[in-house]
Design a protein around this motif. Structure first.
Motif, PDB file in Angstrom:
ATOM      1  N   ASP A  72       5.937  -0.232   8.685  1.00  0.00           N
ATOM      2  CA  ASP A  72       6.751  -0.403   7.478  1.00  0.00           C
ATOM      3  C   ASP A  72       5.987  -1.216   6.428  1.00  0.00           C
ATOM      4  OD1 ASP A  72       9.186  -0.516   5.833  1.00  0.00           O
ATOM      5  OD2 ASP A  72       9.214  -2.635   6.417  1.00  0.00           O
ATOM      6  N   ARG A  73       5.373  -2.324   6.873  1.00  0.00           N
ATOM      7  CA  ARG A  73       4.576  -3.142   5.954  1.00  0.00           C
ATOM      8  C   ARG A  73       3.644  -4.050   6.752  1.00  0.00           C
ATOM      9  NH1 ARG A  73       9.664  -5.365   6.168  1.00  0.00           N
ATOM     10  NH2 ARG A  73       9.839  -7.627   6.489  1.00  0.00           N
ATOM     11  N   ILE A  97       1.796  -9.064   0.749  1.00  0.00           N
ATOM     12  CA  ILE A  97       1.827  -7.735   1.318  1.00  0.00           C
ATOM     13  C   ILE A  97       0.439  -7.107   1.221  1.00  0.00           C
ATOM     14  CG2 ILE A  97       2.811  -5.416   1.160  1.00  0.00           C
ATOM     15  CD1 ILE A  97       4.802  -7.460   2.080  1.00  0.00           C
ATOM     16  N   ILE A 144      -1.139  -0.564   3.046  1.00  0.00           N
ATOM     17  CA  ILE A 144      -1.318   0.175   4.290  1.00  0.00           C
ATOM     18  C   ILE A 144      -2.299   1.317   4.045  1.00  0.00           C
ATOM     19  CG2 ILE A 144      -0.182   1.527   6.086  1.00  0.00           C
ATOM     20  CD1 ILE A 144       2.425   0.111   5.341  1.00  0.00           C
ATOM     21  N   GLN A 180      -0.464   5.610   7.541  1.00  0.00           N
ATOM     22  CA  GLN A 180       0.898   5.785   7.058  1.00  0.00           C
ATOM     23  C   GLN A 180       1.668   6.863   7.807  1.00  0.00           C
ATOM     24  OE1 GLN A 180       0.776   6.331   2.797  1.00  0.00           O
ATOM     25  NE2 GLN A 180      -0.342   4.418   2.457  1.00  0.00           N
TER      26      GLN A 180
END
Length: 241
Positions: free
Chosen positions: A143-144, A153, A156, A161
């Protein structure tokens, strides 16, 4: 009267033979401890006759037997052979579960005509198995990613992904990469196994050849979210039905 006498001597003969050749047996004492080394009281221990039954928690031979105030469970009058020992404990206040379901805990029970005391110590961990896995394979996607030091953050990578981590209750692991591989020359997809080490929060993932591919520190796992510590990052995964 003669028949009665013959029957009497026959019974005496059978009893004599049985006394001369007692059936060998062995007793098994199982000591259950948690990752801190503490004896686990009111846990449950079950014996299985094969690795497959142990992994799938089916066809138990004996148990579940409750551990006493010293964390001990007893299995008496066993035949000689290999047994797999599963131990588990649930905290009634928190609902937290501990077990050794991902560690192949095998013991060879020895038996003699006068009995034999076999013993084994089983360590159980808070390994999040009930939330991390399912019998049909529980899928997780990124998700992160968060930098540990800054809290920022982290983007990705495109090749990650579409990837899924799949955990099975019996310790099987699958890595699924739908389209894009991170290394164009290597297929990211593989099937292997995972198992806890240390205090049970560190998961080692190996491929089908037994080569270690990943290591993840499991921070927490709920039914829908998993948080791991990998390198310099916290990685958040979401459950994919």
């Amino acid at each position: 009267m003669k028949l009665v006498r013959l029957f009497f001597f026959f019974v005496i003969g059978v009893l004599f033979i049985q006394c001369e050749n007692p059936t060998p047996y062995g007793d098994l004492y199982v000591q259950v401890r948690d990752e801190q080394g503490n004896a686990v009281v009111d846990g449950y221990v079950t014996l299985y006759g094969s690795l497959l039954d142990f992994e799938n928690q089916t066809n138990s031979l004996s148990g579940p037997t409750k551990t006493d105030e010293n964390g001990l469970a007893f299995f008496l009058n066993l035949s000689a052979g290999d047994y797999y020992v599963a131990a588990e404990y649930t905290d009634t206040e928190t609902g937290n579960e501990k077990n050794n379901f991902l560690v192949d805990t095998e013991i060879n029970v020895i038996s003699t005509e006068i009995g034999y005391r076999n013993s084994i110590t089983v360590i159980i961990w808070d390994s999040f198995i009930s939330n991390l896995t399912s019998s049909s394979g529980k899928q997780w996607e990124i998700d992160r990613i968060v930098d540990v030091q800054s809290g920022n953050i982290v983007p990705i990578e495109e090749c990650l992904q579409d990837d899924l981590l799949v955990f099975y209750t019996n310790g099987v692991f699958e890595y699924k990469s739908e389209e894009i591989n991170c290394n164009e020359e290597t297929d990211d997809n593989f099937t292997g196994h995972f198992s806890p080490v240390s205090n049970g929060s560190f998961i080692v993932i190996t491929d089908e050849l037994g080569k270690t591919r990943y290591g993840l520190y499991i921070i927490s796992v709920t039914s829908t979210q998993m948080i791991t510590h990998y390198g310099d990052s916290f990685i958040y995964y979401n459950y994919v039905p």
